[in-house]
Motif scaffolding. Structure first.
Motif, short mmCIF file in Angstrom:
data_model
loop_
_atom_site.label_atom_id
_atom_site.label_comp_id
_atom_site.label_asym_id
_atom_site.label_seq_id
_atom_site.Cartn_x
_atom_site.Cartn_y
_atom_site.Cartn_z
N VAL A 1 46.56 41.33 41.42
CA VAL A 1 45.90 42.25 40.50
C VAL A 1 44.61 41.60 40.35
O VAL A 1 43.56 42.39 40.41
CB VAL A 1 46.49 42.13 39.10
CG1 VAL A 1 45.86 42.90 38.19
CG2 VAL A 1 47.89 43.02 39.28
N LEU A 2 44.38 40.32 40.24
CA LEU A 2 42.93 39.70 39.89
C LEU A 2 42.29 39.01 40.92
O LEU A 2 41.11 39.49 41.07
CB LEU A 2 43.39 38.69 38.96
CG LEU A 2 44.06 39.02 37.30
CD1 LEU A 2 43.88 37.93 36.61
CD2 LEU A 2 43.03 40.23 36.69
N LYS B 1 36.70 47.39 40.69
CA LYS B 1 37.77 46.30 40.62
C LYS B 1 37.93 45.92 38.99
O LYS B 1 39.20 45.89 38.57
CB LYS B 1 37.40 44.86 41.19
CG LYS B 1 38.30 43.76 40.91
CD LYS B 1 39.54 43.83 41.72
CE LYS B 1 40.41 42.63 41.83
NZ LYS B 1 41.61 42.74 42.43
N VAL C 1 41.38 46.83 37.08
CA VAL C 1 42.29 45.75 36.19
C VAL C 1 42.18 46.14 34.90
O VAL C 1 42.98 45.77 34.04
CB VAL C 1 41.53 44.35 36.53
CG1 VAL C 1 42.15 43.23 35.71
CG2 VAL C 1 41.59 44.28 38.05
N GLN D 1 43.52 41.57 32.51
CA GLN D 1 42.99 40.45 33.04
C GLN D 1 43.49 39.06 31.90
O GLN D 1 44.07 38.24 32.28
CB GLN D 1 41.63 40.33 33.16
CG GLN D 1 41.24 39.02 33.89
CD GLN D 1 39.81 39.16 34.58
OE1 GLN D 1 39.19 40.23 34.54
NE2 GLN D 1 39.21 38.09 34.66
#
Length: 305
Positions: free
Chosen positions: A46-47, A261, A265, A269
């Motif tokens: 994901v990050l 991005k 997200v 985060q």
């Protein structure tokens, strides 16, 4: 090598003599390591991992901005002006999620879809694996209805047959001609869509009203070497021109840019990082527990020492 084998055999004999200790130590470490590995895989996906698009760092989500909403849907007519006047984006596209009733085939079903402008796949660096992409000639009111299939839907309903090109499919009562298939791996914000249609063909009165936002969103690809700050300054100038030209529709309205991005997200985060820290703390506790087990076992053999 012989020393290592000797040590391993010795360790195996010691563990076999204390099966309860061995099981407790293995399970404790397995819990800590397994949880840490699983969550790190999520955080990495994901990050840390880049988005699955070519040169994804240049992709930007584009929102309407007003005193009421920092990130609002986009007016289609405003988008056309942005697309025409921007000097910092190499390409720009608008899209709107739209589910369809797929009929005329058995069984009929509700399919997920998106209305997209002609540059949508080109902005994201995607190319059909079969057939062609939409063109400007497809993306306006009165053009022949055409559709691009998602790869998963193509496989599920058409058996991955190349003969699907040119076939007619009925969506919400309108007959569309299939002109292409996008790769099954392609996703954008959510799981795969089944079908894509040109958004410019939609002649809904609200959609063609500059004062109305109908849940449309925009994405753009920055020109090489252009920073987000430069693009924001460029789009701010366009917003001021639109406010002067359309004082009723565009008064106090601006344009907000967010790296794609970061937009995908979103607020997850901080949550993931806190969760990762908690799981690493769990691994530390697991290691400390195993160390305590070893210490307790050593104390039990103090007479031997």
């Amino acid at each position: 090598m012989s020393t290592l084998l000797h040590d391993l055999r010795y360790a195996a004999r010691m563990l076999a003599k204390s099966p309860a200790f061995a099981i407790a130590a293995v399970l404790t470490l397995a819990l800590g390591i397994g949880a840490s590995t699983a969550l790190f895989s999520v955080v990495n996906g994901v990050l840390l991992s880049p988005l699955p698009y070519p040169d994804a760092g240049r992709l930007t989500a584009i929102y309407d901005h007003s005193p009421e909403f920092e990130h609002a849907p986009v007016s289609y007519l405003n988008f056309l002006d942005w697309q025409r006047d921007s000097k910092t984006f190499s390409s720009m596209a608008i899209y709107r999620n739209q589910d369809y009733s797929f009929t005329g085939a058995q069984p009929a079903e509700r399919v997920s879809g998106s209305m997209i402008s002609a540059d949508f796949f080109r902005v994201l660096g995607q190319h059909p694996i079969l057939g062609r992409d939409f063109g400007a000639a497809d993306d306006h009111v009165g053009a022949a209805p055409v559709a691009i299939l998602g790869g998963g839907f193509w496989k599920r309903r058409f058996g991955s047959s190349p003969s699907v090109l040119g076939q007619a499919m009925t969506l919400n009562g309108t007959s569309y001609t299939v002109v292409g298939v996008i790769p099954p791996s392609f996703t954008f914000y959510r799981p795969q869509r089944d079908v894509y249609t040109p958004i410019g063909q939609w002649n809904d009165a609200s959609f063609l009203n500059r004062n109305v936002d109908v849940s449309s969103h925009a994405v753009g690809r920055l020109e090489p070497g252009v920073t987000l700050a430069q693009a924001s300054a460029d789009m701010d100038a366009i917003a001021r021109d639109l406010a002067a030209t359309y004082p009723v529709a565009d008064k106090n309205r601006g344009i907000a840019l967010v790296p794609l991005k970061q937009d995908i997200v979103g607020n997850v985060q901080p949550f993931l990082l806190v969760l990762l820290a908690a799981v690493w703390f769990l691994l530390l506790i697991a290691c400390a527990n195993v160390a305590n087990l070893v210490l307790a076992r050593s104390l039990g053999r103090s007479r031997e020492f």
